[in-house]
Design an enzyme around this catalytic site. Structure first.
Site, PDB file in Angstrom:
ATOM      1  CD1 TRP A 112       6.688 137.317  55.409  1.00  0.00           C
ATOM      2  CD2 TRP A 112       4.423 137.904  55.389  1.00  0.00           C
ATOM      3  NE1 TRP A 112       6.212 138.502  57.311  1.00  0.00           N
ATOM      4  CE2 TRP A 112       4.301 138.613  56.413  1.00  0.00           C
ATOM      5  CE3 TRP A 112       3.164 138.065  54.933  1.00  0.00           C
ATOM      6  CZ2 TRP A 112       3.672 139.101  57.275  1.00  0.00           C
ATOM      7  CZ3 TRP A 112       1.787 139.077  56.181  1.00  0.00           C
ATOM      8  CH2 TRP A 112       2.780 139.542  57.239  1.00  0.00           C
TER       9      TRP A 112
ATOM     10  CB  SER B   3       5.868 129.279  46.817  1.00  0.00           C
ATOM     11  OG  SER B   3       7.442 128.997  47.406  1.00  0.00           O
ATOM     12  CB  SER B   4       4.954 130.441  52.063  1.00  0.00           C
ATOM     13  OG  SER B   4       5.865 128.885  53.005  1.00  0.00           O
ATOM     14  CB  SER B   5       9.245 133.586  53.224  1.00  0.00           C
ATOM     15  OG  SER B   5      10.799 133.606  54.379  1.00  0.00           O
TER      16      SER B   5
END
Ligand SMILES: C[S@@+](CC[C@H](N)C(=O)[O-])C[C@H]1O[C@@H](n2cnc3c(N)ncnc32)[C@H](O)[C@@H]1O
Length: 378
Positions: free
Chosen positions: A73, A95-97
């Protein structure tokens, strides 16, 4: 369904797919509430743009399903967080998870165990940091994040989940000298080459687990082990995984591309070969300063911003011709690399390895001392 039930379902799915083999990492994924680290909004792709998706618009149940899907995500586009975006954005994810199966793949590949100290590069949301802290204990986990706002919210979320690792704001390409020496360095952003500080901050016999990428955005996952002479070596795993490039290694802004005729010749390499995972990686090794774009006719264009060099293909009967302009012959470089690979039987990326010293970094194919080799930009 509750967060705990959905988390358990995710753990079972990862284990069934063979991604979660170590019971200690399994316990960590079972314990860490991923929804906490996603905040209240993420981005999802919407054509060529990124659309914010908010928890309150989705409802709690759907939001938890999203958190416990094995998906990456994206949480920030060009520095703008999903919660701050008033509508769809164009730009690059910053940025991401990371998808949980890749988080655990990296951890299992790194091979860290109880009592070992880890430096993570790219705290991001803090999700992977929490998993490390659960398994190893806060004292043995150091994590560096480039973006101060992200680092602050990750630290807050880690604290509210009960984890207190050493979270640092800074450029992870410099490592984190205060916590050295580390048994393992794990990068959740990609690098064009290994920063020398990572070698210096590793314990004897320590390891670096990272993706090696570049300006064509081809990627290879590798675990390098450091020997007593200070040389790190390893083989690529062949996993088709990508991470966003470390911010200081990102591509330079590219001006509008005008096709210059330059010098023209036929090429035996069809541009659609670059759709192959390994061929794409080999092309990047051959022309590390070039960016690659594909055109709607299946062709390819290469641009090197610094030197102004370019190469672009054009259909020619049943084959292709290539136009090259500027001081670097970019298509020649790519063609030479791909030909060397094809002469070895076009093996999978797992046939490649890498040797890193303080002075030189090479990716080799087959035999480290006696096969085709390419120097990485340092
Ligand atoms: C894919 S995200 C991290 C995912 C995160 N580990 C997780 O599981 O939520 C990559 C992160 O690396 C950070 N980053 C990029 N370059 C960096 C650098 N030079 N030093 C430290 N962090 C960096 C980005 O800001 C981004 O937050």
């Amino acid at each position: 369904m509750s967060s705990i039930t959905l988390r358990q379902e995710l753990v079972d799915e990862l284990a069934t797919r063979g991604h979660l083999t170590d019971p200690a990492w399994r316990a960590a994924v079972e314990a860490v509430p991923r929804e906490l680290f996603l905040g209240d909004a993420v981005f999802r792709p919407d054509g060529t743009r990124w659309k914010p998706l908010r928890r309150n618009a989705l409802g709690d149940e759907e939001w938890l399903r999203l958190a416990y899907s094995d998906s990456t995500w994206v949480t920030q586009i060009d520095g703008i967080g999903a919660a701050e975006a008033s509508g769809p954005l164009s730009g690059r994810p910053t940025s991401s998870s990371t998808l949980p199966s890749l988080v655990v793949r990296m951890l299992e590949l790194a091979g860290v165990g109880a009592g070992e100290k880890v430096l993570e590069i790219g705290t991001g949301t803090g999700y992977s940091t929490a998993i490390l802290s659960h398994r190893l204990g806060d004292r043995l986990v150091h994590s560096v994040e480039y973006d101060p706002e992200l680092a602050g919210s990750a630290a807050q979320r880690l604290h509210s989940a009960g984890y207190f690792p050493d979270c640092v704001v800074g450029d992870g390409l410099r490592g984190h000298q205060n916590g050295a020496d580390y048994h393992a360095i794990i990068a959740t952003c990609a690098v064009r080459s290994i920063p020398p500080s990572w070698l210096w901050q590793l314990h004897d016999g320590g390891s670096i687990t990272t993706t090696i990428s570049g300006w064509m955005l081809a990627s290879g996952l590798i675990r390098l082990a450091l020997d007593e002479e200070g040389v790190a070596r390893g083989r690529f795993t062949g996993d088709p995984v990508t991470y966003m490039l470390a911010r200081p290694h990102e591509r330079p802004p590219r001006p509008t591309f005008y096709q210059h005729p330059g010098s023209t010749r036929r090429t035996d390499i069809a541009p659609d070969l670059l759709d192959d995972w390994t061929a794409h990686f080999v092309a990047q090794l051959g022309a590390p300063s070039a960016e690659l774009t594909r055109s709607s006719d299946g062709g390819a264009a290469l641009v090197d911003v610094a030197s102004g060099s370019q190469a672009w293909t054009e259909p020619d009967g049943d084959g292709w011709q290539v136009h090259q302009d500027g001081p670097l012959r970019l298509w020649d470089q790519v063609e030479d690399a791909l030909t060397a690979w094809q002469e070895q039987g076009s093996p999978d990326q797992a046939a490649f390895g890498m040797t890193v010293t303080e002075w030189e970094q090479t990716v080799w194919l087959g035999d480290p001392d006696d096969g085709p080799r390419w120097r990485l930009p340092t």
